[in-house]
Design a protein around this motif. Structure first.
Motif, mmCIF file in Angstrom:
data_model
loop_
_atom_site.group_PDB
_atom_site.id
_atom_site.type_symbol
_atom_site.label_atom_id
_atom_site.label_comp_id
_atom_site.label_asym_id
_atom_site.label_seq_id
_atom_site.Cartn_x
_atom_site.Cartn_y
_atom_site.Cartn_z
ATOM 1 N N PHE A 127 -47.803 10.754 74.519
ATOM 2 C CA PHE A 127 -47.932 10.232 73.165
ATOM 3 C C PHE A 127 -49.366 10.472 72.739
ATOM 4 O O PHE A 127 -50.269 9.728 73.105
ATOM 5 C CB PHE A 127 -47.602 8.733 73.151
ATOM 6 C CG PHE A 127 -47.734 8.115 71.799
ATOM 7 C CD1 PHE A 127 -46.731 8.258 70.877
ATOM 8 C CD2 PHE A 127 -48.866 7.409 71.448
ATOM 9 C CE1 PHE A 127 -46.854 7.691 69.617
ATOM 10 C CE2 PHE A 127 -48.998 6.839 70.202
ATOM 11 C CZ PHE A 127 -47.985 6.986 69.277
ATOM 12 N N ASP A 128 -49.583 11.563 72.007
ATOM 13 C CA ASP A 128 -50.952 11.921 71.629
ATOM 14 C C ASP A 128 -50.994 12.192 70.136
ATOM 15 O O ASP A 128 -50.450 13.162 69.644
ATOM 16 C CB ASP A 128 -51.415 13.157 72.402
ATOM 17 C CG ASP A 128 -52.886 13.447 72.186
ATOM 18 O OD1 ASP A 128 -53.541 12.691 71.440
ATOM 19 O OD2 ASP A 128 -53.373 14.416 72.763
ATOM 20 N N ASP A 129 -51.633 11.303 69.412
ATOM 21 C CA ASP A 129 -51.740 11.454 67.970
ATOM 22 C C ASP A 129 -53.199 11.299 67.551
ATOM 23 O O ASP A 129 -53.507 10.754 66.519
ATOM 24 C CB ASP A 129 -50.861 10.393 67.295
ATOM 25 C CG ASP A 129 -50.665 10.684 65.828
ATOM 26 O OD1 ASP A 129 -50.859 11.841 65.432
ATOM 27 O OD2 ASP A 129 -50.325 9.762 65.067
ATOM 28 N N LYS B 212 -62.168 5.478 67.450
ATOM 29 C CA LYS B 212 -60.758 5.568 67.083
ATOM 30 C C LYS B 212 -59.957 6.176 68.234
ATOM 31 O O LYS B 212 -58.833 5.768 68.498
ATOM 32 C CB LYS B 212 -60.572 6.415 65.820
ATOM 33 C CG LYS B 212 -61.157 5.813 64.586
ATOM 34 C CD LYS B 212 -60.350 4.626 64.151
ATOM 35 C CE LYS B 212 -60.904 4.102 62.838
ATOM 36 N NZ LYS B 212 -60.201 2.938 62.369
ATOM 37 N N GLN B 213 -60.533 7.149 68.924
ATOM 38 C CA GLN B 213 -59.842 7.761 70.055
ATOM 39 C C GLN B 213 -59.600 6.725 71.151
ATOM 40 O O GLN B 213 -58.538 6.697 71.759
ATOM 41 C CB GLN B 213 -60.640 8.941 70.618
ATOM 42 C CG GLN B 213 -60.562 10.170 69.752
ATOM 43 C CD GLN B 213 -61.227 11.370 70.403
ATOM 44 O OE1 GLN B 213 -61.495 11.370 71.592
ATOM 45 N NE2 GLN B 213 -61.483 12.396 69.615
ATOM 46 N N ILE B 214 -60.588 5.856 71.377
ATOM 47 C CA ILE B 214 -60.422 4.796 72.375
ATOM 48 C C ILE B 214 -59.288 3.861 71.960
ATOM 49 O O ILE B 214 -58.441 3.485 72.772
ATOM 50 C CB ILE B 214 -61.737 4.028 72.585
ATOM 51 C CG1 ILE B 214 -62.761 4.933 73.276
ATOM 52 C CG2 ILE B 214 -61.516 2.744 73.381
ATOM 53 C CD1 ILE B 214 -64.153 4.361 73.332
ATOM 54 N N ASP B 215 -59.266 3.509 70.675
ATOM 55 C CA ASP B 215 -58.191 2.642 70.183
ATOM 56 C C ASP B 215 -56.826 3.310 70.365
ATOM 57 O O ASP B 215 -55.860 2.665 70.774
ATOM 58 C CB ASP B 215 -58.415 2.302 68.707
ATOM 59 C CG ASP B 215 -59.616 1.383 68.499
ATOM 60 O OD1 ASP B 215 -60.037 0.729 69.481
ATOM 61 O OD2 ASP B 215 -60.115 1.328 67.360
ATOM 62 N N VAL B 216 -56.771 4.590 70.050
ATOM 63 C CA VAL B 216 -55.515 5.320 70.207
ATOM 64 C C VAL B 216 -55.115 5.381 71.677
ATOM 65 O O VAL B 216 -53.950 5.204 72.031
ATOM 66 C CB VAL B 216 -55.621 6.743 69.596
ATOM 67 C CG1 VAL B 216 -54.419 7.590 69.970
ATOM 68 C CG2 VAL B 216 -55.762 6.657 68.085
#
Length: 114
Positions: A44-46, A54-58
């Motif tokens: 799951f990579d968005d 934001k990448q950490i949150d994702v």
């Protein structure tokens, strides 16, 4: 020969019409169902072009999704183990009943020899 030419023209025209219909109205492919095992391991990579925060949150969200998928898989395995255990227990009961029926049949045969 003119009849043949006309027939060839009609055939070519029909092929062109069919081709145009294919371009205008393409067939919709059926939605492909993913097997459960593929769904579990599918990443799951968005992230796209996000900043580091934001990448950490994702990634945290992705981690939670993976945990929930793992929990679902574990629950499924537990249910399957229980079903297997129940089936084995039922199989044992049937074996015992078959043995009792054979013993009863042997007793009846010994009581009433022919």
């Amino acid at each position: 020969m003119k009849k043949t030419d006309k027939t060839d023209k009609v055939i070519k025209l029909q092929e062109m019409i069919d081709g145009a219909r294919g371009i205008v109205k393409p067939e919709e492919p059926e939605k492909e169902k993913k097997p459960f095992s593929k769904w579990l391991i599918e990443p799951f990579d968005d992230r796209g072009e996000l900043d580091l925060t934001k990448q950490i949150d994702v990634l945290k969200l992705e981690n939670e999704i993976l945990k929930s998928r793992l929990d679902l898989a574990a629950a499924t395995v537990t249910k399957l183990e229980q079903k297997l255990f129940d089936a084995e227990k039922y199989n044992d009961i049937l074996k015992d009943q078959a043995q009792l029926a054979e013993i009863a049949l042997d007793v009846e045969k010994n009581k009433n020899p022919k």
